[in-house]
Design a protein around this motif. Sequence first.
Motif, mmCIF file in Angstrom:
data_model
loop_
_atom_site.group_PDB
_atom_site.id
_atom_site.type_symbol
_atom_site.label_atom_id
_atom_site.label_comp_id
_atom_site.label_asym_id
_atom_site.label_seq_id
_atom_site.Cartn_x
_atom_site.Cartn_y
_atom_site.Cartn_z
ATOM 1 N N SER B 91 -0.955 -5.656 -0.894
ATOM 2 C CA SER B 91 -1.668 -5.124 -2.381
ATOM 3 C C SER B 91 -0.358 -4.722 -3.159
ATOM 4 O O SER B 91 -0.486 -4.850 -4.504
ATOM 5 N N SER B 149 -0.926 4.153 -2.761
ATOM 6 C CA SER B 149 -0.770 2.390 -2.870
ATOM 7 C C SER B 149 -1.619 1.878 -3.696
ATOM 8 O O SER B 149 -2.674 2.334 -4.369
ATOM 9 N N GLN B 150 -1.320 0.598 -4.248
ATOM 10 C CA GLN B 150 -2.199 0.034 -4.742
ATOM 11 C C GLN B 150 -3.621 -0.503 -4.130
ATOM 12 O O GLN B 150 -4.822 -0.254 -4.724
ATOM 13 N N THR B 153 -5.695 2.648 -4.370
ATOM 14 C CA THR B 153 -5.993 2.814 -5.696
ATOM 15 C C THR B 153 -7.300 1.868 -6.149
ATOM 16 O O THR B 153 -8.309 2.073 -6.523
#
Lengths: 312, 312
Positions: B91, B149-150, B153
Motif C-alpha cells: 500500500s 498506513s495506507q 486507511t
Amino acid sequence: MKIDSFSQDSPGRVLVTGANGFLGRYVARSFADQGHTVSGIGHGGWSKDEWEPWGLSQWNSADVTLETLRQHAERPDVIVHCAGGGSVSFSIEDPIADFERTVVTTAHVLEYLRTSAPSCRVVYPSSASVYGTVDTVPIAEDFPTAPISQYGTHKLMAEQMVTSYARQFGTHASIVRLFSVYGCGLRKQLLWDACIKFAKQDGVFMGTGEEVRDWLHVQDASTLLLAASRHASPQCPTINGGSGRGATVREVLMRLGRNFDVEPGFSGTQRQGDPSRFIADIKGAKAWGWHPTKKWTQGVEEYAAWWKRNSL
Amino acid sequence: MKIDSFSQDSPGRVLVTGANGFLGRYVARSFADQGHTVSGIGHGGWSKDEWEPWGLSQWNSADVTLETLRQHAERPDVIVHCAGGGSVSFSIEDPIADFERTVVTTAHVLEYLRTSAPSCRVVYPSSASVYGTVDTVPIAEDFPTAPISQYGTHKLMAEQMVTSYARQFGTHASIVRLFSVYGCGLRKQLLWDACIKFAKQDGVFMGTGEEVRDWLHVQDASTLLLAASRHASPQCPTINGGSGRGATVREVLMRLGRNFDVEPGFSGTQRQGDPSRFIADIKGAKAWGWHPTKKWTQGVEEYAAWWKRNSL
C-alpha cells in the motif's frame, strides 16, 4: 524551496479541479486576483468567453485522472481540488457516480502529487456533512465524524486519503470543511428552490423554519481556501469553513421573500436527519488571520437580485 | 423471505471475491463444508484442479467490477468480499493500486447489491489496522479508528462505504476486523519470513520480541465470517476477529524456531508505528456463539510442518 515561496506576494501556478462548478469558479477568481496563474480541469464544455472572466488562463475539459493531470497540469504550485459530487440527493440516486466524482478523483489528484509534483500543495474543500447529525453548538474540528449521507461518507473518505498521503508521503495538504456555502451562481439548494417558489407566489416550505445553518458566502469560502493553501503541510490542518454564526431558515427566507413580496410559511414537520442547529467553530480559520466579510443579510439580498436578473 | 432463509441449515449460493487469496480459499472451503454452493471471482489464473479442492464450483478470473459481477454472479445469497490489497508495504509502494483493490472493488460490490441483488447479504473482512496505534488492551469495536498506513486507511474507507450502504439502502451487511490471521498457505508476513530465516540457520529479528499480537488461525477466521453472514443486517454489525488472547512475537518465534533447531534473537529496537500490545476484545463474536478453536501453539507447529513440506 518552492513550497515556501508560494504566498500571497509571490505569484505561482494554481490548478483548480472542477473549476466550472459553483465553488471552483470563485476559487479560480480569488487566486487570479492575487496574481496567480490559474488553470482549470473538469467536466463541461465551457468557451473561453465563459471561463476567462473567472480568471482562468486555461481550461481543460477532461475527467480528473492521473493521466489527464500529467497531460494538462503545468507544474502547479497549488491544486485546489474542487471537483466532486455536488449534492446529497445525487449521492443517493447514483452513489457509485458520486463515489467516482468525489473519492476516485481525490485518489488520482493525490497520486499525481506523489508521483509527478511532490512539492505541489493540495487544498481540499470538504463539507460539514462529515459531522452528520450533531447537537453540539458550535462544532469544533475535533468533533467525531459520523456522516449520515453517501455524500458525507464520500467527503470523509476523501479527507482520510488526503490526511493519509500527507502523513505517509509528506504531501503538503490542508482541508476546509465548508458549511452552508451560498452566493450568486448557485443554481440549487434552499435559496435557489425558494426563489423559484417565491416567483410563483408560493411560500410554503418543509420543516419548521427553526433549523439553524451557518451561511458562508462563496467569496469568503474562496479566500479561506486561499489561506488554506498557505497553511498546507504534512500535518494536514483540517479546519471548519463557516461564518461562525447561525441564522434560521425562517430568517433567511423571510429576508429573501421580501424581494418577491411573499412571506414564507412552514409545514412544521422536522425532516429526518436534518440537524436542528449547525454552526461552525471557526477558531482554526481565525488563527490563520481569515475572517468572513459578508453578512448573510447582504448576501441574500444580492442573491435575490442575481436570481431575478438571470431567471425572470 | 430469502434473507432469513440463509442459515447453517439451508444451503444457499455464496460468492467469494478474491477466492484465490489466502483468506478467500479458506472462506470458500468453510461455506462449502456447510453445504453451500460457492463460486469465486478475482485475479489469477487458477485451474479447476486447483480451485475445486477449496470447495468452489466455479471460478471466474476477472476484475471485481459492477460489470463482471452482473456477468458472473448467479443470484448469490451471500457475498464475502475477500478481494483487496494484501499488505501495508504494498500500500505504500503503490497506494493507488491498493486503493483500487480495496476501496473501488468494495464500491462495485455494494453497487451490484443495490442495483442487482438487493436481498443478497455482504460480509466484509476488514482489518485491525483501522485502529492504528493503540495502547488499550483489549481493543473494543467502539474504540476510535485512526489508521496509520495506507492499507489501514483504505480498509476503513471500505468499511465506511459498507456501513453507509447498509444504512442508506438497507443492504444486509456485517464487518469483521481481523487481527493477525495466519495459517498454512500464508506466503508472507512474520511466520513465512521467519521460516526462511530459520531454514538458513539465521535467527536475528527486528524489534524487541515483546510485541504482543492476537493470532487468529485462518480456519477460525473463516468460521467467524460464516457467522457474520448470518448476522448481516442494515445495522451492519462490526466486530473484532481475534482469539481474544495475546502472544509475544518472541513466544511465537521460539515455538516456530524449535522446528528448525534455531533460537531467535532480537535487535531490541522497537519499530516505529508498531503498537506494543494488540489484542482483540471479542465479546461481539462470542455473542454470536462463535469461539476460536485452534491455539496458536498448535497452529504454529502445523505451519512449520506445512512450510517444510512446501519450501524445503
